[in-house]
Design a protein around this motif. Structure first.
Motif, PDB file in Angstrom:
ATOM      1  N   VAL A  17      48.134  36.016  15.234  1.00  0.00           N
ATOM      2  CA  VAL A  17      47.567  37.509  14.962  1.00  0.00           C
ATOM      3  C   VAL A  17      47.388  37.935  16.645  1.00  0.00           C
ATOM      4  O   VAL A  17      46.587  37.191  17.081  1.00  0.00           O
ATOM      5  N   PHE A  18      48.054  39.010  16.797  1.00  0.00           N
ATOM      6  CA  PHE A  18      47.699  39.478  18.263  1.00  0.00           C
ATOM      7  C   PHE A  18      46.884  40.846  18.229  1.00  0.00           C
ATOM      8  O   PHE A  18      47.493  41.882  17.399  1.00  0.00           O
ATOM      9  N   SER A  19      45.862  40.882  18.716  1.00  0.00           N
ATOM     10  CA  SER A  19      45.161  42.349  18.646  1.00  0.00           C
ATOM     11  C   SER A  19      44.815  42.739  19.926  1.00  0.00           C
ATOM     12  O   SER A  19      44.913  42.065  20.969  1.00  0.00           O
ATOM     13  N   ALA A  20      44.278  44.009  20.008  1.00  0.00           N
ATOM     14  CA  ALA A  20      43.707  44.532  21.054  1.00  0.00           C
ATOM     15  C   ALA A  20      42.497  43.996  21.799  1.00  0.00           C
ATOM     16  O   ALA A  20      41.692  43.473  20.939  1.00  0.00           O
ATOM     17  N   HIS A  21      42.422  44.093  22.928  1.00  0.00           N
ATOM     18  CA  HIS A  21      40.783  43.502  23.578  1.00  0.00           C
ATOM     19  C   HIS A  21      39.716  44.165  23.086  1.00  0.00           C
ATOM     20  O   HIS A  21      39.757  45.394  22.618  1.00  0.00           O
ATOM     21  N   SER A  22      38.615  43.685  22.642  1.00  0.00           N
ATOM     22  CA  SER A  22      37.504  44.455  22.196  1.00  0.00           C
ATOM     23  C   SER A  22      36.206  43.688  22.667  1.00  0.00           C
ATOM     24  O   SER A  22      36.239  42.321  22.779  1.00  0.00           O
ATOM     25  N   PRO A  23      35.227  44.328  22.979  1.00  0.00           N
ATOM     26  CA  PRO A  23      33.875  43.520  23.174  1.00  0.00           C
ATOM     27  C   PRO A  23      33.322  42.744  22.429  1.00  0.00           C
ATOM     28  O   PRO A  23      32.559  41.962  22.471  1.00  0.00           O
ATOM     29  N   ASP A  24      33.836  42.999  20.960  1.00  0.00           N
ATOM     30  CA  ASP A  24      33.092  42.167  20.143  1.00  0.00           C
ATOM     31  C   ASP A  24      33.623  40.848  19.767  1.00  0.00           C
ATOM     32  O   ASP A  24      33.247  40.006  19.281  1.00  0.00           O
ATOM     33  N   HIS A  25      34.719  40.428  20.573  1.00  0.00           N
ATOM     34  CA  HIS A  25      35.423  39.226  20.789  1.00  0.00           C
ATOM     35  C   HIS A  25      34.448  38.228  21.497  1.00  0.00           C
ATOM     36  O   HIS A  25      34.535  37.123  21.431  1.00  0.00           O
ATOM     37  N   ARG A  26      33.765  38.776  22.434  1.00  0.00           N
ATOM     38  CA  ARG A  26      32.925  37.887  23.159  1.00  0.00           C
ATOM     39  C   ARG A  26      33.408  36.583  23.799  1.00  0.00           C
ATOM     40  O   ARG A  26      32.885  35.695  23.830  1.00  0.00           O
ATOM     41  N   LEU A  27      34.583  36.967  24.625  1.00  0.00           N
ATOM     42  CA  LEU A  27      35.326  35.884  25.286  1.00  0.00           C
ATOM     43  C   LEU A  27      34.707  36.031  26.832  1.00  0.00           C
ATOM     44  O   LEU A  27      34.597  37.073  27.165  1.00  0.00           O
ATOM     45  N   ILE A  39      26.410  35.891  23.888  1.00  0.00           N
ATOM     46  CA  ILE A  39      27.596  35.229  23.919  1.00  0.00           C
ATOM     47  C   ILE A  39      27.172  33.832  23.857  1.00  0.00           C
ATOM     48  O   ILE A  39      26.555  33.164  24.722  1.00  0.00           O
ATOM     49  N   GLU A  40      27.707  33.180  22.666  1.00  0.00           N
ATOM     50  CA  GLU A  40      27.428  31.625  22.545  1.00  0.00           C
ATOM     51  C   GLU A  40      28.123  30.772  23.225  1.00  0.00           C
ATOM     52  O   GLU A  40      29.123  31.140  23.859  1.00  0.00           O
ATOM     53  N   SER A  41      27.331  29.946  23.898  1.00  0.00           N
ATOM     54  CA  SER A  41      28.215  28.829  24.862  1.00  0.00           C
ATOM     55  C   SER A  41      29.077  28.034  24.299  1.00  0.00           C
ATOM     56  O   SER A  41      30.093  27.771  24.736  1.00  0.00           O
ATOM     57  N   ASP A  42      29.094  27.908  22.714  1.00  0.00           N
ATOM     58  CA  ASP A  42      30.123  27.253  22.126  1.00  0.00           C
ATOM     59  C   ASP A  42      30.810  28.306  20.922  1.00  0.00           C
ATOM     60  O   ASP A  42      30.426  28.100  19.702  1.00  0.00           O
ATOM     61  N   PRO A  43      31.529  29.020  21.336  1.00  0.00           N
ATOM     62  CA  PRO A  43      31.779  30.121  20.311  1.00  0.00           C
ATOM     63  C   PRO A  43      32.752  29.526  19.121  1.00  0.00           C
ATOM     64  O   PRO A  43      33.323  28.512  19.479  1.00  0.00           O
ATOM     65  N   SER A  44      32.601  30.067  18.038  1.00  0.00           N
ATOM     66  CA  SER A  44      33.336  29.391  16.992  1.00  0.00           C
ATOM     67  C   SER A  44      34.683  30.152  16.883  1.00  0.00           C
ATOM     68  O   SER A  44      35.537  29.459  16.194  1.00  0.00           O
ATOM     69  N   THR A  45      35.219  30.971  17.819  1.00  0.00           N
ATOM     70  CA  THR A  45      36.430  31.492  17.591  1.00  0.00           C
ATOM     71  C   THR A  45      37.093  30.770  18.607  1.00  0.00           C
ATOM     72  O   THR A  45      36.832  30.247  19.906  1.00  0.00           O
ATOM     73  N   HIS A  46      38.483  30.547  18.364  1.00  0.00           N
ATOM     74  CA  HIS A  46      39.632  30.038  19.245  1.00  0.00           C
ATOM     75  C   HIS A  46      40.485  31.142  19.827  1.00  0.00           C
ATOM     76  O   HIS A  46      41.640  30.751  20.289  1.00  0.00           O
ATOM     77  N   LEU A  89      23.488  37.586  33.765  1.00  0.00           N
ATOM     78  CA  LEU A  89      23.808  38.667  32.751  1.00  0.00           C
ATOM     79  C   LEU A  89      25.363  38.814  32.814  1.00  0.00           C
ATOM     80  O   LEU A  89      25.980  38.683  34.034  1.00  0.00           O
ATOM     81  N   TYR A  90      25.744  39.200  31.865  1.00  0.00           N
ATOM     82  CA  TYR A  90      27.389  39.405  31.879  1.00  0.00           C
ATOM     83  C   TYR A  90      27.605  40.934  31.410  1.00  0.00           C
ATOM     84  O   TYR A  90      26.970  41.692  30.737  1.00  0.00           O
ATOM     85  N   ARG A  91      28.743  41.445  31.904  1.00  0.00           N
ATOM     86  CA  ARG A  91      29.274  42.672  31.720  1.00  0.00           C
ATOM     87  C   ARG A  91      30.634  42.565  31.043  1.00  0.00           C
ATOM     88  O   ARG A  91      31.326  41.724  31.488  1.00  0.00           O
ATOM     89  N   TYR A  92      31.086  43.529  30.269  1.00  0.00           N
ATOM     90  CA  TYR A  92      32.267  43.524  29.628  1.00  0.00           C
ATOM     91  C   TYR A  92      33.396  44.189  30.544  1.00  0.00           C
ATOM     92  O   TYR A  92      33.304  45.280  30.979  1.00  0.00           O
ATOM     93  N   LYS A  93      34.299  43.519  30.845  1.00  0.00           N
ATOM     94  CA  LYS A  93      35.510  43.909  31.690  1.00  0.00           C
ATOM     95  C   LYS A  93      36.703  44.139  30.884  1.00  0.00           C
ATOM     96  O   LYS A  93      37.351  43.331  30.314  1.00  0.00           O
ATOM     97  N   ARG A  94      36.943  45.551  30.821  1.00  0.00           N
ATOM     98  CA  ARG A  94      38.166  45.923  29.989  1.00  0.00           C
ATOM     99  C   ARG A  94      39.492  45.452  30.363  1.00  0.00           C
ATOM    100  O   ARG A  94      40.236  45.110  29.588  1.00  0.00           O
ATOM    101  N   SER A  95      39.753  45.508  31.536  1.00  0.00           N
ATOM    102  CA  SER A  95      41.051  45.189  32.063  1.00  0.00           C
ATOM    103  C   SER A  95      41.480  43.537  31.738  1.00  0.00           C
ATOM    104  O   SER A  95      42.636  43.256  31.357  1.00  0.00           O
ATOM    105  N   THR A  96      40.497  42.707  31.400  1.00  0.00           N
ATOM    106  CA  THR A  96      40.809  41.451  30.936  1.00  0.00           C
ATOM    107  C   THR A  96      40.373  41.258  29.417  1.00  0.00           C
ATOM    108  O   THR A  96      40.871  40.153  29.050  1.00  0.00           O
ATOM    109  N   GLY A  97      39.534  42.072  29.002  1.00  0.00           N
ATOM    110  CA  GLY A  97      38.903  41.938  27.494  1.00  0.00           C
ATOM    111  C   GLY A  97      37.955  40.725  27.714  1.00  0.00           C
ATOM    112  O   GLY A  97      37.925  40.151  26.645  1.00  0.00           O
ATOM    113  N   THR A  98      37.261  40.398  28.717  1.00  0.00           N
ATOM    114  CA  THR A  98      36.269  39.324  28.771  1.00  0.00           C
ATOM    115  C   THR A  98      34.972  39.746  29.370  1.00  0.00           C
ATOM    116  O   THR A  98      34.818  40.950  29.821  1.00  0.00           O
ATOM    117  N   TYR A  99      33.903  38.816  29.233  1.00  0.00           N
ATOM    118  CA  TYR A  99      32.790  39.160  29.825  1.00  0.00           C
ATOM    119  C   TYR A  99      32.773  38.382  31.196  1.00  0.00           C
ATOM    120  O   TYR A  99      33.085  37.191  31.344  1.00  0.00           O
TER     121      TYR A  99
END
Length: 181
Positions: A79-89, A57-64, A6-16
Protein backbone atom coordinates in the motif's frame (compact mmCIF):
# COMPACT_ATOMS: atom_id res chain seq x y z
CA UNK A 1 14.32 9.05 29.00
CA UNK A 2 17.43 10.76 27.66
CA UNK A 3 16.54 13.32 24.99
CA UNK A 4 19.06 15.72 23.53
CA UNK A 5 17.49 16.79 20.24
CA UNK A 6 14.16 18.11 19.05
CA UNK A 7 12.75 17.19 15.68
CA UNK A 8 10.45 18.95 13.26
CA UNK A 9 8.31 17.51 10.50
CA UNK A 10 9.64 18.19 7.01
CA UNK A 11 6.78 18.01 4.50
CA UNK A 12 9.02 17.66 1.44
CA UNK A 13 10.40 14.31 2.65
CA UNK A 14 7.59 13.18 4.95
CA UNK A 15 10.09 12.70 7.77
CA UNK A 16 11.16 14.25 11.02
CA UNK A 17 14.55 15.95 10.94
CA UNK A 18 16.74 17.08 13.81
CA UNK A 19 15.85 20.68 14.57
CA UNK A 20 18.09 21.67 17.42
CA UNK A 21 20.26 20.38 20.19
CA UNK A 22 18.61 21.21 23.52
CA UNK A 23 21.88 21.85 25.36
CA UNK A 24 23.28 24.06 22.62
CA UNK A 25 20.02 25.99 22.33
CA UNK A 26 19.92 26.58 26.09
CA UNK A 27 23.54 27.77 26.06
CA UNK A 28 22.61 30.20 23.32
CA UNK A 29 19.61 31.50 25.23
CA UNK A 30 21.11 31.62 28.71
CA UNK A 31 24.72 32.43 27.83
CA UNK A 32 26.89 32.67 30.95
CA UNK A 33 23.88 31.98 33.19
CA UNK A 34 23.65 28.32 32.13
CA UNK A 35 24.67 25.56 34.50
CA UNK A 36 24.68 21.80 34.11
CA UNK A 37 21.40 21.55 36.02
CA UNK A 38 19.37 23.42 33.41
CA UNK A 39 19.62 21.02 30.47
CA UNK A 40 18.28 17.81 32.11
CA UNK A 41 15.33 19.69 33.64
CA UNK A 42 14.40 21.32 30.35
CA UNK A 43 14.79 18.01 28.52
CA UNK A 44 12.49 16.28 31.03
CA UNK A 45 9.92 19.03 30.63
CA UNK A 46 10.06 18.76 26.83
CA UNK A 47 9.68 14.97 26.98
CA UNK A 48 6.68 15.33 29.32
CA UNK A 49 5.03 17.81 26.97
CA UNK A 50 5.79 15.59 23.95
CA UNK A 51 4.38 12.50 25.70
CA UNK A 52 1.27 14.38 26.79
CA UNK A 53 0.68 15.42 23.18
CA UNK A 54 1.57 12.03 21.65
CA UNK A 55 4.56 13.49 19.84
CA UNK A 56 7.33 11.00 20.65
CA UNK A 57 9.20 9.20 17.87
CA UNK A 58 10.14 5.79 19.19
CA UNK A 59 13.73 4.76 18.60
CA UNK A 60 12.52 1.35 17.40
CA UNK A 61 9.29 2.06 15.54
CA UNK A 62 6.89 -0.82 15.07
CA UNK A 63 6.27 0.22 11.49
CA UNK A 64 8.34 -0.76 8.50
CA UNK A 65 7.02 2.04 6.35
CA UNK A 66 9.44 3.55 3.85
CA UNK A 67 9.29 7.28 3.19
CA UNK A 68 9.91 7.98 -0.49
CA UNK A 69 10.04 11.30 -2.29
CA UNK A 70 6.42 11.04 -3.44
CA UNK A 71 4.79 9.27 -0.48
CA UNK A 72 5.07 6.38 1.95
CA UNK A 73 5.20 2.67 1.05
CA UNK A 74 4.25 -0.22 3.29
CA UNK A 75 6.44 -3.00 1.86
CA UNK A 76 4.47 -5.69 3.70
CA UNK A 77 1.15 -4.82 2.06
CA UNK A 78 2.28 -2.89 -1.02
CA UNK A 79 0.00 0.00 0.00
CA UNK A 80 1.28 3.43 -1.00
CA UNK A 81 -0.02 6.53 0.77
CA UNK A 82 0.63 10.25 1.17
CA UNK A 83 3.22 11.61 3.59
CA UNK A 84 1.83 12.30 7.05
CA UNK A 85 3.31 13.49 10.34
CA UNK A 86 1.46 10.56 11.94
CA UNK A 87 3.90 8.11 10.32
CA UNK A 88 6.70 9.37 12.61
CA UNK A 89 9.50 8.45 10.19
CA UNK A 90 12.97 9.93 10.51
CA UNK A 91 14.63 8.58 7.35
CA UNK A 92 13.64 8.56 3.71
CA UNK A 93 14.84 7.33 0.36
CA UNK A 94 15.22 10.02 -2.27
CA UNK A 95 13.48 8.08 -4.98
CA UNK A 96 9.89 8.22 -6.19
CA UNK A 97 7.69 5.13 -5.90
CA UNK A 98 6.71 3.72 -9.28
CA UNK A 99 5.33 0.18 -9.06
CA UNK A 100 5.77 -0.43 -12.79
CA UNK A 101 9.32 0.89 -13.02
CA UNK A 102 12.07 -1.22 -14.47
CA UNK A 103 15.77 -0.56 -14.42
CA UNK A 104 17.28 -2.00 -17.59
CA UNK A 105 20.50 0.04 -17.28
CA UNK A 106 21.34 -1.27 -13.81
CA UNK A 107 20.25 -4.81 -14.67
CA UNK A 108 22.46 -4.78 -17.80
CA UNK A 109 25.35 -3.39 -15.75
CA UNK A 110 24.97 -6.08 -13.10
CA UNK A 111 24.77 -8.84 -15.74
CA UNK A 112 27.91 -7.46 -17.39
CA UNK A 113 29.81 -7.34 -14.08
CA UNK A 114 28.51 -10.57 -12.53
CA UNK A 115 27.28 -12.83 -15.33
CA UNK A 116 24.93 -15.54 -14.14
CA UNK A 117 24.99 -14.21 -10.56
CA UNK A 118 22.56 -11.29 -10.71
CA UNK A 119 19.65 -13.22 -9.20
CA UNK A 120 21.82 -14.41 -6.30
CA UNK A 121 23.13 -10.86 -5.77
CA UNK A 122 19.62 -9.35 -5.77
CA UNK A 123 18.31 -12.10 -3.48
CA UNK A 124 21.13 -11.59 -0.98
CA UNK A 125 20.88 -7.79 -1.16
CA UNK A 126 17.12 -7.89 -0.56
CA UNK A 127 17.61 -10.19 2.44
CA UNK A 128 20.14 -7.76 3.89
CA UNK A 129 17.65 -4.91 3.47
CA UNK A 130 14.80 -6.84 5.12
CA UNK A 131 14.35 -5.38 8.60
CA UNK A 132 12.20 -8.32 9.69
CA UNK A 133 15.13 -10.72 9.55
CA UNK A 134 16.61 -10.79 13.03
CA UNK A 135 19.34 -13.23 12.07
CA UNK A 136 20.81 -12.95 8.62
CA UNK A 137 21.46 -16.25 6.90
CA UNK A 138 23.56 -14.71 4.14
CA UNK A 139 26.37 -12.25 3.78
CA UNK A 140 27.22 -10.22 0.72
CA UNK A 141 30.89 -10.76 -0.06
CA UNK A 142 32.10 -8.97 -3.17
CA UNK A 143 35.46 -9.88 -4.63
CA UNK A 144 37.12 -9.60 -8.00
CA UNK A 145 39.73 -7.68 -9.94
CA UNK A 146 40.02 -3.90 -9.86
CA UNK A 147 37.29 -2.00 -11.70
CA UNK A 148 34.97 -4.99 -11.76
CA UNK A 149 32.04 -3.14 -10.15
CA UNK A 150 32.38 -4.00 -6.46
CA UNK A 151 32.28 -0.38 -5.30
CA UNK A 152 29.43 0.43 -7.68
CA UNK A 153 27.34 -2.44 -6.29
CA UNK A 154 28.03 -1.23 -2.76
CA UNK A 155 27.14 2.33 -3.79
CA UNK A 156 23.77 1.09 -5.10
CA UNK A 157 23.03 -0.59 -1.77
CA UNK A 158 24.22 2.44 0.20
CA UNK A 159 21.92 4.72 -1.81
CA UNK A 160 19.00 2.44 -0.96
CA UNK A 161 19.57 2.33 2.79
CA UNK A 162 21.41 5.58 3.49
CA UNK A 163 24.65 6.15 5.37
CA UNK A 164 22.90 6.07 8.76
CA UNK A 165 21.83 2.46 8.24
CA UNK A 166 25.17 1.12 7.08
CA UNK A 167 28.53 0.21 8.55
CA UNK A 168 31.97 -0.68 7.30
CA UNK A 169 33.81 -3.25 9.36
CA UNK A 170 36.63 -5.62 8.54
CA UNK A 171 36.32 -9.39 8.58
CA UNK A 172 38.77 -9.39 11.48
CA UNK A 173 36.50 -7.06 13.49
CA UNK A 174 33.49 -9.26 12.73
CA UNK A 175 35.39 -12.42 13.73
CA UNK A 176 36.52 -10.79 16.97
CA UNK A 177 33.13 -9.35 17.96
CA UNK A 178 30.03 -10.80 16.32
CA UNK A 179 27.90 -7.99 17.78
CA UNK A 180 29.99 -5.19 16.24
CA UNK A 181 27.75 -4.66 13.20
Amino acid sequence: EDVTSLYRYKRSTGTYVQQLNVGARLAGLLGDNISNVHTPDVEKALVSIAHANGRIIESDPSTHLIALSNGVLDPDTGVFSAHSPDHRLSTHWSVAWNPTATCPTIMAYLELRMPGQVDAFLDTASRLLDRDRLAQDRVLFLFGPRRSGKSTALSLLLEMVGADASTAITLHQLASDRFIA
